[in-house]
Scaffold this motif. Structure first.
Motif, PDB file in Angstrom:
ATOM      1  N   ASN A 125      39.539  45.626  33.997  1.00 23.45           N
ATOM      2  CA  ASN A 125      39.353  45.895  35.424  1.00 23.45           C
ATOM      3  C   ASN A 125      39.046  44.597  36.165  1.00 23.45           C
ATOM      4  O   ASN A 125      38.238  43.786  35.702  1.00 23.45           O
ATOM      5  CB  ASN A 125      38.216  46.888  35.637  1.00 23.45           C
ATOM      6  N   ALA A 126      39.698  44.415  37.298  1.00 23.97           N
ATOM      7  CA  ALA A 126      39.488  43.222  38.120  1.00 23.97           C
ATOM      8  C   ALA A 126      38.589  43.564  39.309  1.00 23.97           C
ATOM      9  O   ALA A 126      38.837  44.531  40.023  1.00 23.97           O
ATOM     10  CB  ALA A 126      40.817  42.676  38.615  1.00 23.97           C
ATOM     11  N   THR A 127      37.545  42.776  39.498  1.00 28.61           N
ATOM     12  CA  THR A 127      36.619  42.971  40.622  1.00 28.61           C
ATOM     13  C   THR A 127      36.255  41.625  41.225  1.00 28.61           C
ATOM     14  O   THR A 127      36.462  40.578  40.614  1.00 28.61           O
ATOM     15  CB  THR A 127      35.326  43.680  40.164  1.00 28.61           C
ATOM     16  N   ILE A 128      35.681  41.676  42.418  1.00 25.04           N
ATOM     17  CA  ILE A 128      35.173  40.488  43.078  1.00 25.04           C
ATOM     18  C   ILE A 128      33.930  40.878  43.861  1.00 25.04           C
ATOM     19  O   ILE A 128      33.807  42.017  44.342  1.00 25.04           O
ATOM     20  CB  ILE A 128      36.233  39.866  44.024  1.00 25.04           C
ATOM     21  N   ARG A 129      33.002  39.969  43.948  1.00 27.20           N
ATOM     22  CA  ARG A 129      31.768  40.254  44.677  1.00 27.20           C
ATOM     23  C   ARG A 129      32.057  40.536  46.153  1.00 27.20           C
ATOM     24  O   ARG A 129      32.941  39.938  46.748  1.00 27.20           O
ATOM     25  CB  ARG A 129      30.788  39.084  44.566  1.00 27.20           C
ATOM     26  N   ALA A 130      31.267  41.441  46.721  1.00 26.09           N
ATOM     27  CA  ALA A 130      31.438  41.802  48.133  1.00 26.09           C
ATOM     28  C   ALA A 130      30.093  42.250  48.697  1.00 26.09           C
ATOM     29  O   ALA A 130      29.136  42.513  47.953  1.00 26.09           O
ATOM     30  CB  ALA A 130      32.492  42.895  48.291  1.00 26.09           C
ATOM     31  N   THR A 131      30.014  42.340  50.019  1.00 26.74           N
ATOM     32  CA  THR A 131      28.768  42.748  50.675  1.00 26.74           C
ATOM     33  C   THR A 131      28.752  44.233  50.997  1.00 26.74           C
ATOM     34  O   THR A 131      27.933  44.688  51.805  1.00 26.74           O
ATOM     35  CB  THR A 131      28.591  41.940  51.978  1.00 26.74           C
TER      36      THR A 131
END
Length: 334
Positions: A117-123
């Motif tokens: 799974n691909a994720t990226i930090r976010a607010t």
């Protein structure tokens, strides 16, 4: 001469019982392409990878290419292991004996991490964005040459091309804006291995040295890193030969000291009992590892005319992960 033999055997036994507490696992630097550090070959893995002095084995090129200078004929080997975290690692090696002094070789390693799974930090509320899935992989292709300079000394080298594909990545300098930059996370790094093997002349005592994964530094985006550079120094001997015991059996004791760029020194101890040059039982222990420790293995060899077949299995124990089982098949023509 008898005193010298007793002294040597005692030294090898001392190396086997060096206390693990003498070292503490400590991260020293950063390297990439860590899949190049996964052991190749069930014979090597079964002996705790104390195999810098391993000779006459088709997988020698992955540890010390000088050992290929002593193969009895041309051939190839295939190794496969389902590594921890469901990582599939496969290695193929081949060698062609040009004459009594020169051996050409070729090697390939592939690694498949499966679908992640691909994720990226976010607010946002979750703290991350879901970017779908990706399938990272790696591959190394190498060619080498090994030579017997004399009956006591051999050298070898491998030039290889290592590539890694981590799919498409996204970076963001400003999490609040939500703007992301797309990056093609693929990288290729050339590298090479060097090795020497020396027989002082006392029984089959041998001393080996190798330099693995020497390369320049490269980076995906910001931080640069080299391949997992490792210097290994090893010693091994058939102690039954030193004690004038048994013509149809061998008991080899081996010890390696490994100095990696990214960790403190590690010690590898290995045993191999060979009966009639056909059946092998192996054991090993790895010191200064945070996960790996005990290894076991077995092997079977059989000649059918000019053809030689061999099968090797290894068990690699982990303290947290499930044990790993390794298999290697080999075929040679004499």
């Amino acid at each position: 001469m008898l005193k010298s033999r007793k002294y040597l055997v005692t030294l090898l036994l001392i190396l086997m019982v060096l206390p693990q507490q003498a070292w503490a696992v400590k991260k020293l630097a950063q390297t990439g392409f860590k899949w190049l550090s996964i052991p190749v070959g069930a014979r090597a893995a079964g002996m705790g990878t104390a195999v810098t002095t391993m000779d006459g084995d088709l997988t020698s090129a992955f540890w010390n290419p000088a050992g290929l200078a002593h193969i009895e004929g041309s051939g190839f080997s295939f190794s496969n292991v389902a590594w921890i975290a469901e990582i599939n690692h496969m290695a193929v090696s081949g060698a062609y004996k040009l004459n009594d002094r020169l051996v050409l070789s070729a090697q390939m390693i592939t690694v498949d991490y499966g679908t992640l799974n691909a994720t990226i930090r976010a607010t946002n509320e979750n703290g991350y964005l879901d970017l779908g899935t990706f399938t990272p992989s790696g591959m190394a292709l190498g060619i080498g040459i090994s030579s017997s300079i004399s009956t006591k000394f051999s050298v070898g080298g491998v030039i290889k091309y290592c590539s890694e594909d981590l799919g498409t990545a996204f970076t963001s300098e400003d999490l609040a804006s939500g703007e992301m930059n797309e990056v093609d996370a693929t990288l290729a790094i050339p590298g090479f291995d060097l090795g020497t093997l020396f027989y002082p002349g006392f029984g089959d005592l041998r001393i080996g040295m190798s330099l693995q994964n020497f390369s320049q530094e490269k980076s995906y985006v910001v931080e640069s890193f080299p391949l997992p550079l490792t210097f290994r120094l090893g010693i091994a001997m058939n102690v039954l030969s030193a004690l004038n015991m048994g013509d149809n059996q061998k008991l080899t004791i081996a010890a390696d000291l490994a100095h990696a760029r990214d960790y403190t020194e590690r010690v590898h101890i290995g045993l191999e009992y060979m009966l009639n040059d056909m059946i092998a039982l192996r054991g090993g222990y790895k010191m200064n590892y945070d996960e790996e420790d005990i290894t076991f293995g077995l092997g079977f060899k059989h000649d059918l005319g000019p053809l030689g077949f061999d099968f090797n299995y290894a068990f690699n124990n982990f303290s947290t992960f499930s044990p790993v089982h390794m298999f290697t098949l080999g075929l040679s023509v004499r």
